[in-house]
Design a protein around this motif. Structure first.
Motif: not given
Length: 636
Positions: A36, A40, A47, A59
């Motif tokens: 994650i 990101k 998301w 995602w």
């Protein structure tokens, strides 16, 4: 299209399903905190768990070159391989320095790279050699106007066998705006003074990225994109991000400058008064002795409740008043390691045997009357920055005033006295307010209204800026310096305002010095002939010349080694302007016996404030270039 892969995250392989939809790449995987974090950091990450009306536990990221680069790395491939391969040493006919040969070898091996070499190390000749060896179908050289002039002189001096198409950054933007499917894409692009493209939102930065992307698609390994700069990160370490994107999108895993900020800086979330929020930098992660939460040292009061003498005192204290000290990681210095292979850093002190610059401050304390005037100006200023600007002007011995100078045609209505009525709507459903409607008809019948810009006059007052001079001790100090360097006959002087430049020139004329002026109004001189040739070569014919300019307009791409001194009558707040302008005389070709002296004239507190601000920015750039010792010297 769907693709099932395994991403390497830490020591584990995580199964992931990739779905390529339009211009997005969707990720489906079981919860994994490490993955994650990786997703990101990519460009355009989102998301979809809160989507309406169709929330999904997935995602997605933008389908772009930089993200594909990072996906390749997570798959276990090595997209960094082209920047890790061995560098082949070439044979050279020209009398080059060792560091120049190393730079040319590096560029020829990497093709898409940046040369962050101190000013005055001969980067222009490096580009000329690369041009002659690549023999591209077409080559563009992009630089500020003053630097382009110097490059053309260098090409003539070294009898260059290749050909560049020269353009300023404005010319590059215009060229890209006129791009069509049949437009020619250069095979070789040189971006000189590359710090000019540090801001990803400017047109020139976006234009450089577009051309570089086109070269990668059109020419691949046969193309070349080379960035040249002596000050790669003059404002903050974040300045590196877009420059690396132009060289190789995805080389830094952070997808945006904002995400790089989260890595390099300790931030706090602040509410925007106009809505939304933003992250404000508390401190840079440039010292492990700083706390990773607040940026303060271990002995700061943030890390223990005030007056703690017992465990009961700790228990009774407010939890929000203090926190445990957590040492930060020096991410700013680590950035230098992360850029290895893409960026070649060369320091003047390691490459050529030049004497160190000598820094000298001439402090000119203000009189009590001047201090009182300064306090009055600061108290009456409507904004802090406005007050600082007025004090900077006062420190240089003048104040700008605005006076009426006749009339001009109103630029809003173009003399027509009326403008379009924003409340007028043809169709009733489009009316901005229900009160404007009656029985389905719009009550605003006139499509025009009286112009706000001129009140319906068709013209308005025109103003011009005048300069009101006041007594300033910098004048006498400058006269003394001109007398001190009269035997040498060459000085360089910089002023932060056009009014400062005009004042310096008037002092030069009074002391019988010829002058060359370079500021926002362009170049001029009281002498005929080529400006730089007069300054550099005609020392006997013209015994005394002062090169006078603003650091931003006359601080890049010039060689002024005929002068052993640079006098800063005043500075501006831009660290790049200061760092670049200091190097105009301290470079290959200078008189090593005379050396290079940098003199600051300091009068009001604003002069000291600006100098301190510039020093802090120089410290951060030193860290990102790997100059650990020098950065701590700057900080002290």
């Amino acid at each position: 299209m769907k693709e099932k892969v395994k991403f390497k995250v830490g020591r584990f392989l995580v199964p992931v399903t990739l779905t390529y939809v339009d211009k997005r790449i969707e990720f489906e995987f079981d919860f994994n905190r490490g993955l994650i974090t990786e997703v990101k950091s990519m460009a355009g990450s989102k998301w979809h768990g809160y989507d309406k009306p169709n929330p999904r536990k997935i995602w997605s990221i933008s389908n772009c070159a930089r993200n594909l680069f990072q996906i390749s790395y997570l798959k276990g491939d090595n997209p960094y391989a082209p920047w890790d391969k061995d560098i082949v040493q070439q044979k050279y006919d020209r009398p080059l320095y060792v560091h120049q040969k190393a730079a040319i070898d590096f560029i020829l091996a990497r093709r898409y790279c940046e040369l962050a070499a101190d000013c005055g190390l001969g980067k222009t000749l490096d580009a000329i050699e690369v041009l002659e060896r690549i023999k591209p179908v077409s080559a563009w050289y992009v630089a500020p106007k003053s630097a382009l002039y110097a490059v053309q002189l260098e090409m003539k001096k070294w009898n260059c066998q290749g050909k560049f198409e020269f353009m300023t950054y404005q010319g590059l933007v215009k060229r890209v705006n006129n791009f069509t499917e049949t437009s020619e894409v250069p095979q070789f692009l040189v971006v000189d003074e590359a710090s000019k493209i540090k801001n990803p939102t400017t047109q020139r930065s976006q234009a450089a990225l577009i051309v570089a992307d086109c070269i990668r698609v059109e020419w691949g390994d046969e193309g070349a994109v080379v960035l040249l700069t002596g000050t790669p990160a003059p404002r903050s370490p974040l300045d590196w991000h877009h420059q690396t994107e132009v060289c190789c999108p995805g080389f830094l895993k952070e997808g945006t400058q904002a995400k790089l900020k989260q890595t390099l800086a300790i931030t706090e979330k602040c509410e925007n008064p106009h809505g939304g929020s933003f992250y404000q930098i508390i401190s840079w992660r440039d010292d492990p002795r700083k706390c990773d939460i607040c940026g303060e040292s271990a002995d700061h009061e943030n890390h223990s409740p005030s007056g703690v003498n017992s465990l009961s005192t700790i228990a009774d204290s407010e939890e929000d008043d203090w926190h445990k000290f957590i040492p930060s990681i020096d991410e700013v210095s680590r950035l230098h390691k992360r850029l290895e292979g893409l960026v070649l850093v060369q320091f003047k002190k390691d490459c050529v045997d030049l004497p160190d610059k000598i820094y000298r401050k001439i402090e000119l304390p203000p009189t009590p009357q001047m201090q009182q005037v300064a306090r009055t100006i600061l108290q009456s200023a409507s904004t802090t920055i406005g007050g600082l600007t007025l004090l900077r002007e006062l420190s240089d011995g003048f104040q700008y005033n605005k006076v009426a100078d006749g009339f001009e045609t109103c630029p809003v209505c173009k003399g027509r006295k009326r403008t379009a009525n924003p409340l007028y709507k043809v169709a009733c459903p489009e009316c901005p307010s229900y009160e404007l409607c009656k029985d389905g008809e719009c009550l605003i019948e006139d499509p025009t209204t009286i112009c706000d810009g001129c009140g319906g006059q068709g013209h308005r007052k025109k103003y011009k800026r005048t300069t009101e001079e006041v007594e300033c001790p910098k004048d006498e100090a400058l006269r003394d310096l001109l007398d001190e360097y009269g035997e040498v006959g060459r000085v360089v002087a910089y002023g932060g305002f056009q009014g400062s430049v005009d004042r310096i020139i008037s002092i030069c004329e009074a002391c019988n010095w010829a002058w060359i002026r370079a500021d926002g109004r362009g170049w001029s001189s009281d002498l005929d002939g080529n400006f730089l040739e007069n300054f550099q070569e005609k020392v006997i014919d013209i015994p005394r010349i002062a090169f006078v300019g603003q650091p931003g307009a006359a601080g890049m791409g010039l060689t002024l080694t005929a002068s052993p001194v640079i006098i800063y009558y005043s500075n501006d707040f831009d660290a790049e302007h200061r760092m670049q302008s200091e190097e105009r005389t301290h470079r290959i070709g200078m008189d090593t016996n005379r050396g290079c002296t940098i003199i600051d004239l300091l009068h009001l507190p604003t002069d000291y404030l600006i100098l301190k601000n510039l020093k802090q920015k120089r410290h951060l750039q030193s860290l990102t270039l790997g100059q650990i010792k020098e950065s701590f010297d700057d900080k002290s």
